[in-house]
Design an enzyme around this catalytic site. Structure first.
Site, short mmCIF file in Angstrom:
data_model
loop_
_atom_site.label_atom_id
_atom_site.label_comp_id
_atom_site.label_asym_id
_atom_site.label_seq_id
_atom_site.Cartn_x
_atom_site.Cartn_y
_atom_site.Cartn_z
N VAL A 135 -48.99 10.93 -42.95
CA VAL A 135 -49.40 11.36 -44.28
C VAL A 135 -48.38 10.93 -45.32
O VAL A 135 -47.18 11.17 -45.15
CB VAL A 135 -49.57 12.89 -44.32
CG1 VAL A 135 -49.97 13.36 -45.71
CG2 VAL A 135 -50.57 13.35 -43.28
N CYS A 136 -48.85 10.33 -46.39
CA CYS A 136 -47.98 9.94 -47.51
C CYS A 136 -48.21 10.94 -48.65
O CYS A 136 -49.22 10.90 -49.33
CB CYS A 136 -48.31 8.53 -47.98
SG CYS A 136 -47.23 7.98 -49.31
N LEU A 137 -47.29 11.85 -48.78
CA LEU A 137 -47.33 12.87 -49.82
C LEU A 137 -45.91 13.01 -50.35
O LEU A 137 -44.98 13.21 -49.57
CB LEU A 137 -47.83 14.20 -49.22
CG LEU A 137 -47.98 15.38 -50.16
CD1 LEU A 137 -49.05 15.11 -51.22
CD2 LEU A 137 -48.35 16.64 -49.37
#
Length: 168
Positions: A96-98
């Site tokens: 996940v890219c957050l």
């Protein structure tokens, strides 16, 4: 005296990360579209499901595993999507890219905020910070193709050469 030492020894076996994760989970206030599951004896491993009620991913259910690191809250928790999905901010391996899970992480942030952040990615995918460049390119340049590809992928179909998991 020995009993006191044994008692204090067992207290030392509980890490700061364990205590903080447990506190975060006990203070969790339900977010529509998010369900969390964890063993109260082990708040370091969390399962989460995300069911967006609007947007591109509406009607689907996505499952995540969260591993809380031993140096939490100084280090961000690690989330992984268990289904293979077509999303600009989630790669084909589920990473996940957050921003708050990377550069913008601060020890004052809570698991609650991260859960809300992941839901936000489904409601408003971000083409400017991609892990899946193909999905990000579609979203920014070809929104109709992106919509079609999301629908195909959620039904367990192919987008290009990639097969996706059925989530709807």
């Amino acid at each position: 005296m020995q009993k006191a030492q044994k008692g204090s020894g067992s207290q030392q076996g509980v890490s700061v990360a364990f205590i903080r994760a447990k506190k975060d989970l006990q203070e969790y206030e339900e977010i529509p579209g998010i369900k969390i599951h964890y063993d109260t004896g082990n708040p370091m491993q969390i399962k989460m499901s995300v069911s967006p009620n609007e947007g591109y991913y509406s009607g689907a259910v996505f499952h995540f595993e969260c591993q809380v690191p031993e140096d939490y809250p100084n280090k961000a928790p690690e989330f992984r999507c268990l289904e293979r999905i077509y999303h600009p901010n989630i790669d084909l391996d589920g990473h996940v890219c957050l921003n708050i899970l990377r550069n913008d992480w601060k020890p004052t942030l809570t698991l609650q905020l991260v859960f809300a952040g992941i839901l936000h990615l489904f409601l408003h995918p971000n083409a400017n910070d991609p892990l899946n460049k193909d999905a990000a390119n579609d979203l920014s340049k070809y929104p109709q193709d992106f919509t079609r590809h999301v629908q195909q992928s959620m039904m367990g179909g192919y987008v290009g050469e990639e097969k996706f998991d059925r989530v709807a």
